[in-house]
Enzyme design. Structure first.
Site, PDB file in Angstrom:
ATOM      1  N   LYS A  11     -49.504  24.956 -49.528  1.00 24.49           N
ATOM      2  CA  LYS A  11     -50.196  25.153 -50.809  1.00 24.49           C
ATOM      3  C   LYS A  11     -51.085  23.951 -51.174  1.00 24.49           C
ATOM      4  O   LYS A  11     -50.964  22.875 -50.585  1.00 24.49           O
ATOM      5  CB  LYS A  11     -49.153  25.442 -51.887  1.00 24.49           C
ATOM      6  CG  LYS A  11     -48.364  26.737 -51.615  1.00 24.49           C
ATOM      7  CD  LYS A  11     -47.453  27.079 -52.789  1.00 24.49           C
ATOM      8  CE  LYS A  11     -46.671  28.350 -52.508  1.00 24.49           C
ATOM      9  NZ  LYS A  11     -45.847  28.743 -53.678  1.00 24.49           N
ATOM     10  N   TYR A  51     -50.757  37.801 -55.116  1.00 23.16           N
ATOM     11  CA  TYR A  51     -49.579  37.672 -55.989  1.00 23.16           C
ATOM     12  C   TYR A  51     -49.465  38.823 -56.987  1.00 23.16           C
ATOM     13  O   TYR A  51     -48.798  38.676 -58.018  1.00 23.16           O
ATOM     14  CB  TYR A  51     -49.616  36.330 -56.725  1.00 23.16           C
ATOM     15  CG  TYR A  51     -49.304  35.150 -55.826  1.00 23.16           C
ATOM     16  CD1 TYR A  51     -48.026  34.971 -55.291  1.00 23.16           C
ATOM     17  CD2 TYR A  51     -50.282  34.207 -55.506  1.00 23.16           C
ATOM     18  CE1 TYR A  51     -47.732  33.892 -54.468  1.00 23.16           C
ATOM     19  CE2 TYR A  51     -49.996  33.130 -54.673  1.00 23.16           C
ATOM     20  CZ  TYR A  51     -48.714  32.981 -54.168  1.00 23.16           C
ATOM     21  OH  TYR A  51     -48.421  31.906 -53.353  1.00 23.16           O
ATOM     22  N   PHE A  59     -45.862  33.283 -65.759  1.00 19.26           N
ATOM     23  CA  PHE A  59     -46.488  32.189 -65.012  1.00 19.26           C
ATOM     24  C   PHE A  59     -47.659  32.656 -64.148  1.00 19.26           C
ATOM     25  O   PHE A  59     -48.223  31.874 -63.396  1.00 19.26           O
ATOM     26  CB  PHE A  59     -45.446  31.458 -64.156  1.00 19.26           C
ATOM     27  CG  PHE A  59     -44.717  32.326 -63.162  1.00 19.26           C
ATOM     28  CD1 PHE A  59     -45.277  32.663 -61.936  1.00 19.26           C
ATOM     29  CD2 PHE A  59     -43.449  32.810 -63.452  1.00 19.26           C
ATOM     30  CE1 PHE A  59     -44.601  33.461 -61.020  1.00 19.26           C
ATOM     31  CE2 PHE A  59     -42.753  33.614 -62.541  1.00 19.26           C
ATOM     32  CZ  PHE A  59     -43.346  33.938 -61.320  1.00 19.26           C
ATOM     33  N   ARG A  87     -37.149  30.608 -44.394  1.00 23.27           N
ATOM     34  CA  ARG A  87     -36.749  30.392 -45.785  1.00 23.27           C
ATOM     35  C   ARG A  87     -35.671  29.314 -45.886  1.00 23.27           C
ATOM     36  O   ARG A  87     -35.631  28.549 -46.854  1.00 23.27           O
ATOM     37  CB  ARG A  87     -36.342  31.706 -46.447  1.00 23.27           C
ATOM     38  CG  ARG A  87     -37.600  32.562 -46.721  1.00 23.27           C
ATOM     39  CD  ARG A  87     -37.288  33.914 -47.274  1.00 23.27           C
ATOM     40  NE  ARG A  87     -36.874  33.899 -48.658  1.00 23.27           N
ATOM     41  CZ  ARG A  87     -37.694  33.828 -49.702  1.00 23.27           C
ATOM     42  NH1 ARG A  87     -38.994  33.709 -49.523  1.00 23.27           N
ATOM     43  NH2 ARG A  87     -37.227  33.854 -50.932  1.00 23.27           N
ATOM     44  N   ARG A 104     -39.408  21.852 -49.147  1.00 25.29           N
ATOM     45  CA  ARG A 104     -39.662  21.721 -50.598  1.00 25.29           C
ATOM     46  C   ARG A 104     -38.946  20.504 -51.186  1.00 25.29           C
ATOM     47  O   ARG A 104     -39.479  19.850 -52.088  1.00 25.29           O
ATOM     48  CB  ARG A 104     -39.273  23.004 -51.306  1.00 25.29           C
ATOM     49  CG  ARG A 104     -40.329  24.097 -51.108  1.00 25.29           C
ATOM     50  CD  ARG A 104     -39.870  25.396 -51.656  1.00 25.29           C
ATOM     51  NE  ARG A 104     -40.922  26.407 -51.648  1.00 25.29           N
ATOM     52  CZ  ARG A 104     -40.671  27.717 -51.604  1.00 25.29           C
ATOM     53  NH1 ARG A 104     -39.429  28.155 -51.561  1.00 25.29           N
ATOM     54  NH2 ARG A 104     -41.670  28.588 -51.614  1.00 25.29           N
ATOM     55  N   ASN A 114     -45.012  24.055 -55.433  1.00 24.23           N
ATOM     56  CA  ASN A 114     -43.840  23.915 -54.547  1.00 24.23           C
ATOM     57  C   ASN A 114     -44.185  23.845 -53.061  1.00 24.23           C
ATOM     58  O   ASN A 114     -43.387  24.215 -52.209  1.00 24.23           O
ATOM     59  CB  ASN A 114     -42.783  24.975 -54.867  1.00 24.23           C
ATOM     60  CG  ASN A 114     -43.244  26.380 -54.582  1.00 24.23           C
ATOM     61  OD1 ASN A 114     -44.404  26.598 -54.237  1.00 24.23           O
ATOM     62  ND2 ASN A 114     -42.359  27.339 -54.719  1.00 24.23           N
ATOM     63  N   HIS A 117     -45.261  28.319 -48.992  1.00 22.10           N
ATOM     64  CA  HIS A 117     -44.822  29.712 -49.182  1.00 22.10           C
ATOM     65  C   HIS A 117     -44.194  30.221 -47.905  1.00 22.10           C
ATOM     66  O   HIS A 117     -44.639  29.874 -46.807  1.00 22.10           O
ATOM     67  CB  HIS A 117     -46.051  30.578 -49.520  1.00 22.10           C
ATOM     68  CG  HIS A 117     -45.774  32.055 -49.476  1.00 22.10           C
ATOM     69  ND1 HIS A 117     -45.206  32.728 -50.532  1.00 22.10           N
ATOM     70  CD2 HIS A 117     -45.964  32.970 -48.496  1.00 22.10           C
ATOM     71  CE1 HIS A 117     -45.073  34.008 -50.203  1.00 22.10           C
ATOM     72  NE2 HIS A 117     -45.528  34.184 -48.971  1.00 22.10           N
ATOM     73  N   GLU A 128     -48.643  40.205 -45.713  1.00 20.53           N
ATOM     74  CA  GLU A 128     -49.287  38.926 -46.049  1.00 20.53           C
ATOM     75  C   GLU A 128     -50.109  38.397 -44.859  1.00 20.53           C
ATOM     76  O   GLU A 128     -51.196  37.838 -45.053  1.00 20.53           O
ATOM     77  CB  GLU A 128     -48.217  37.910 -46.468  1.00 20.53           C
ATOM     78  CG  GLU A 128     -47.564  38.306 -47.797  1.00 20.53           C
ATOM     79  CD  GLU A 128     -46.336  37.488 -48.150  1.00 20.53           C
ATOM     80  OE1 GLU A 128     -45.923  36.610 -47.353  1.00 20.53           O
ATOM     81  OE2 GLU A 128     -45.783  37.720 -49.241  1.00 20.53           O
TER      82      GLU A 128
HETATM   83  P1  CMP Z   1     -43.634  31.566 -53.807  1.00 27.04           P
HETATM   84  O1  CMP Z   1     -42.243  32.096 -53.666  1.00 27.04           O
HETATM   85  O2  CMP Z   1     -44.333  31.018 -52.656  1.00 27.04           O
HETATM   86  O3  CMP Z   1     -44.524  32.744 -54.455  1.00 27.04           O
HETATM   87  C1  CMP Z   1     -44.426  33.036 -55.846  1.00 27.04           C
HETATM   88  C2  CMP Z   1     -44.621  31.761 -56.591  1.00 27.04           C
HETATM   89  O4  CMP Z   1     -44.565  31.843 -57.979  1.00 27.04           O
HETATM   90  C3  CMP Z   1     -43.486  30.816 -56.238  1.00 27.04           C
HETATM   91  O5  CMP Z   1     -43.606  30.422 -54.912  1.00 27.04           O
HETATM   92  C4  CMP Z   1     -43.693  29.734 -57.265  1.00 27.04           C
HETATM   93  O6  CMP Z   1     -44.646  28.777 -56.849  1.00 27.04           O
HETATM   94  C5  CMP Z   1     -44.270  30.522 -58.426  1.00 27.04           C
HETATM   95  N1  CMP Z   1     -43.271  30.566 -59.492  1.00 27.04           N
HETATM   96  C6  CMP Z   1     -42.087  31.190 -59.463  1.00 27.04           C
HETATM   97  N2  CMP Z   1     -41.441  30.991 -60.636  1.00 27.04           N
HETATM   98  C7  CMP Z   1     -42.245  30.221 -61.387  1.00 27.04           C
HETATM   99  C8  CMP Z   1     -42.122  29.673 -62.692  1.00 27.04           C
HETATM  100  N3  CMP Z   1     -41.045  29.882 -63.444  1.00 27.04           N
HETATM  101  N4  CMP Z   1     -43.149  28.928 -63.154  1.00 27.04           N
HETATM  102  C9  CMP Z   1     -44.257  28.710 -62.392  1.00 27.04           C
HETATM  103  N5  CMP Z   1     -44.415  29.223 -61.142  1.00 27.04           N
HETATM  104  C10 CMP Z   1     -43.413  29.953 -60.650  1.00 27.04           C
END
Ligand code: CMP
Length: 139
Positions: A11, A51, A59, A87, A104, A114, A117, A128
């Site tokens: 990311k 997404y 969010f 994962r 992470r 984070n 992905h 994807e």
């Molecule tokens: P990822 O699982 O890669 O894809 C969905 C993303 O949504 C996840 O990573 C986070 O980066 C983001 N995400 C999930 N929960 C939250 C949250 N509470 N606030 C901000 N971003 C979020």
């Protein structure tokens, strides 16, 4: 046991902080083979489509803003049990809850930013991967 392919994105936060090299090193030394990879920039439309499953979440706009804030690395990875093992390697979505030694835990700052992905199922890995490597006409 999951299938043999998964999809990942390094990311914008991790790209900006010069973490592409160390993250790829962890991925390949954990037994994943990189079968496709590109440095790219998501448009607002791309990120919103990618997404779309989260579009009702509070969010969502923050997520789209972040994912379009700079370049990303998109890649398809191959290994036995790819989705589940990847994962495990990347750790929990929230880095505060991620296990020691996970990507992470090492490279992410927050649940929003984070670092990486990983697909959550074989079906999503295929969707994807196609999104990034086979054109977006179907999305
Ligand atoms: P990822 O699982 O890669 O894809 C969905 C993303 O949504 C996840 O990573 C986070 O980066 C983001 N995400 C999930 N929960 C939250 C949250 N509470 N606030 C901000 N971003 C979020």
């Amino acid at each position: 046991m999951s299938g043999t392919r998964t999809f990942t994105m390094i990311k914008p936060d991790a790209v900006k902080n010069q973490h592409i090299g160390p993250i790829l090193e962890r991925i390949t030394s954990s037994g994943f083979k990189i079968v496709a990879m590109k440095l790219t920039q998501l448009s607002e439309r791309d990120a919103s489509l990618f997404y779309a499953v989260h579009k009702e979440r509070p969010f969502f706009s923050e997520l789209v803003d972040f994912m379009t804030s700079g370049p990303i690395v998109a890649a398809i990875l191959e290994k036995e049990n790819a989705v589940d093992d990847f994962r495990m390697l990347i750790g929990a979505t929230n880095p505060a809850e991620a296990a020691e030694g996970t990507i992470r835990k090492l490279f992410a700052k927050s649940i929003g930013e984070n670092a990486i992905h990983g697909s959550d199922s074989d079906e999503n890995a295929e969707i994807e991967s196609a999104f990034h490597f086979s054109g977006r006409e179907q999305f």
